[in-house]
Enzyme design. Structure first.
Site, PDB file in Angstrom:
ATOM      1  N   ASN A   1      -4.543  -7.705  -3.384  1.00  0.00           N
ATOM      2  CA  ASN A   1      -3.124  -7.298  -2.779  1.00  0.00           C
ATOM      3  C   ASN A   1      -3.459  -6.160  -2.033  1.00  0.00           C
ATOM      4  O   ASN A   1      -2.821  -4.746  -2.635  1.00  0.00           O
ATOM      5  CB  ASN A   1      -2.176  -7.242  -4.181  1.00  0.00           C
ATOM      6  N   TRP A   2      -2.221  -5.959  -0.536  1.00  0.00           N
ATOM      7  CA  TRP A   2      -2.498  -5.334  -1.043  1.00  0.00           C
ATOM      8  C   TRP A   2      -0.702  -4.713   0.020  1.00  0.00           C
ATOM      9  O   TRP A   2      -0.657  -3.897   0.251  1.00  0.00           O
ATOM     10  CB  TRP A   2      -2.704  -5.246   1.499  1.00  0.00           C
ATOM     11  N   LYS A   3      -0.324  -5.979  -0.395  1.00  0.00           N
ATOM     12  CA  LYS A   3       1.426  -5.495  -0.900  1.00  0.00           C
ATOM     13  C   LYS A   3       1.923  -5.136   0.443  1.00  0.00           C
ATOM     14  O   LYS A   3       1.644  -5.219   1.418  1.00  0.00           O
ATOM     15  CB  LYS A   3       1.594  -4.283  -1.882  1.00  0.00           C
TER      16      LYS A   3
ATOM     17  N   HIS B   1       4.155 -13.156  -8.893  1.00  0.00           N
ATOM     18  CA  HIS B   1       4.385 -11.370  -8.407  1.00  0.00           C
ATOM     19  C   HIS B   1       5.184 -11.132  -9.470  1.00  0.00           C
ATOM     20  O   HIS B   1       6.290 -11.439  -9.436  1.00  0.00           O
ATOM     21  CB  HIS B   1       3.804 -11.544  -7.529  1.00  0.00           C
TER      22      HIS B   1
ATOM     23  N   GLU C   1       5.981  -7.930  -9.652  1.00  0.00           N
ATOM     24  CA  GLU C   1       6.897  -7.766  -8.225  1.00  0.00           C
ATOM     25  C   GLU C   1       8.335  -8.319  -7.330  1.00  0.00           C
ATOM     26  O   GLU C   1       9.056  -7.791  -6.758  1.00  0.00           O
ATOM     27  CB  GLU C   1       6.584  -6.457  -7.327  1.00  0.00           C
TER      28      GLU C   1
ATOM     29  N   GLU D   1      -1.372 -10.690 -15.892  1.00  0.00           N
ATOM     30  CA  GLU D   1      -0.785  -9.592 -14.599  1.00  0.00           C
ATOM     31  C   GLU D   1       0.440  -9.245 -15.483  1.00  0.00           C
ATOM     32  O   GLU D   1       1.841  -9.065 -15.387  1.00  0.00           O
ATOM     33  CB  GLU D   1      -0.940  -9.459 -13.801  1.00  0.00           C
TER      34      GLU D   1
ATOM     35  N   GLY E   1       0.267  -1.360 -11.395  1.00  0.00           N
ATOM     36  CA  GLY E   1       0.300  -0.092 -10.790  1.00  0.00           C
ATOM     37  C   GLY E   1       0.968   1.072 -11.389  1.00  0.00           C
ATOM     38  O   GLY E   1       1.408   2.023 -10.903  1.00  0.00           O
TER      39      GLY E   1
ATOM     40  N   SER F   1      -4.303  -2.767 -12.886  1.00  0.00           N
ATOM     41  CA  SER F   1      -4.698  -1.199 -12.620  1.00  0.00           C
ATOM     42  C   SER F   1      -6.265  -1.381 -12.985  1.00  0.00           C
ATOM     43  O   SER F   1      -6.844  -0.483 -13.949  1.00  0.00           O
ATOM     44  CB  SER F   1      -4.230  -0.355 -14.148  1.00  0.00           C
TER      45      SER F   1
ATOM     46  N   GLY G   1      -4.951  -4.002  -6.527  1.00  0.00           N
ATOM     47  CA  GLY G   1      -3.897  -4.155  -6.069  1.00  0.00           C
ATOM     48  C   GLY G   1      -4.736  -2.650  -5.391  1.00  0.00           C
ATOM     49  O   GLY G   1      -5.044  -2.237  -4.658  1.00  0.00           O
ATOM     50  N   GLY G   2      -3.214  -1.593  -6.467  1.00  0.00           N
ATOM     51  CA  GLY G   2      -3.605   0.117  -5.530  1.00  0.00           C
ATOM     52  C   GLY G   2      -5.605   0.115  -5.277  1.00  0.00           C
ATOM     53  O   GLY G   2      -6.052   0.400  -3.479  1.00  0.00           O
TER      54      GLY G   2
HETATM   55  C1  PEP Z   1      -1.476  -5.787  -8.692  1.00  0.00           C
HETATM   56  O1  PEP Z   1      -1.101  -6.001  -6.697  1.00  0.00           O
HETATM   57  O2  PEP Z   1      -1.005  -7.111  -8.898  1.00  0.00           O
HETATM   58  C2  PEP Z   1      -1.435  -5.005  -8.938  1.00  0.00           C
HETATM   59  C3  PEP Z   1      -2.877  -5.532  -9.822  1.00  0.00           C
HETATM   60  O3  PEP Z   1      -1.610  -3.761  -8.407  1.00  0.00           O
HETATM   61  P1  PEP Z   1      -2.945  -2.654  -9.218  1.00  0.00           P
HETATM   62  O4  PEP Z   1      -3.952  -2.702  -8.861  1.00  0.00           O
HETATM   63  O5  PEP Z   1      -2.091  -1.294  -8.593  1.00  0.00           O
HETATM   64  O6  PEP Z   1      -1.843  -2.957 -10.482  1.00  0.00           O
END
Ligand code: PEP
Length: 255
Positions: free
Chosen positions: A12-14, A99, A101, A170, A176, A217, A238-239
């Site tokens: 997930n590049w957001k 999601h 967010e 999640e 994040g 994470s 994500g990150g």
């Molecule tokens: C996400 O984008 O849903 C996510 C879990 O991000 P991260 O891996 O950075 O926690």
């Protein structure tokens, strides 16, 4: 009935990277680094804006494309929205829905349920996100919260379609934050979610058709534990998916 996918890892590049050029460079490095990997389905979810450049580059046929969101109507007067049909035209096959967010900025369970239905109708795999806040976790309310999100999100999904849906656990507090959920808690939550879904469809054997994913994470150090100890079929990252070397290590850890 749909079939459970191979191991699945979703990037997930957001709202990153900032340009087509950067997105393409990242995509190409992943495609190259993963060209011999067969055991895992890897899905990259760029910003809507970067999907065309990636598709037209003709690179990365070993990777699949996903979207980070979409609208539920096919076309019409919906300013600022992107439809399933538009995404499908670019070869998108997966879509992240609900999601945390997006839930935080007002996306409701009712909206998510419509999007899940629309995704199935166009032949996508919806990745339905569920998760609880830290208060829910600490107070024990987490199970009611997840049960509710699952019940609403799957309201329009038939039993025989469950193999075409991925359920992404999640925890809000792990997205994040560098505070990943422990494998033991993640396992307990997976079992609870699969059990809840079995209850909705009155089918205690449904878990064999459920693609359960973990996100929050994830790093190359903890990735393997969610599959090997907690029993998930894959991950959403994500990150760490913005660092191709780290992301490739994560994929190899679950292969
Ligand atoms: C996400 O984008 O849903 C996510 C879990 O991000 P991260 O891996 O950075 O926690």
């Amino acid at each position: 009935m749909g079939t459970k996918a191979k191991r699945l890892v979703v990037a997930n590049w957001k709202m990153n990277p900032k340009s087509d050029k950067e997105a393409l460079a990242l995509f190409k490095e992943l495609a190259e680094g993963l060209k011999d990997l067969k055991e895992v389905d890897v899905v990259v979810c760029p910003s809507f804006l970067h999907i065309p450049a990636i598709v037209y580059s003709g690179k990365g046929r070993n990777l699949q494309l996903g979207a980070q969101n979409m609208f539920w109507e096919e076309k019409g007067a919906f300013t600022g929205e992107v439809s399933p049909a538009q995404l499908s035209g670019f070869g998108v096959k997966y879509v992240i829905l609900g999601h945390s967010e997006r839930r935080k900025i007002g996306e409701t369970d009712e909206i998510i349920a419509k999007k899940v239905r629309a995704a199935l109708d166009v032949g996508f795999t919806p990745i339905l996100c569920i998760g609880e806040t830290l208060d829910d976790r600490n107070s024990g309310e987490w199970s009611n919260r997840l049960n509710f999100q699952l019940r609403c999100g799957l309201e329009n999904v038939r039993r025989e379609e469950m193999g075409n849906v991925a359920i992404l656990y999640e925890p809000f507090w792990a997205v994040g934050t560098s505070r990943a959920c422990g494998a033991k808690e993640a396992r307990e939550t997976r079992l609870f979610a699969e059990d809840s879904i079995g209850g909705f469809y009155n089918d205690p054997n449904i878990s064999k058709d459920i693609n359960s994913l973990y996100g929050g994470s994830v790093t190359s150090k903890n990735a393997g534990s969610y599959v090997k100890e907690a029993g998930y079929n894959g991950l959403l990252v994500g990150g760490a998916s913005l660092d191709p070397k780290e992301f490739i290590k994560i994929i190899k850890a679950v292969a």
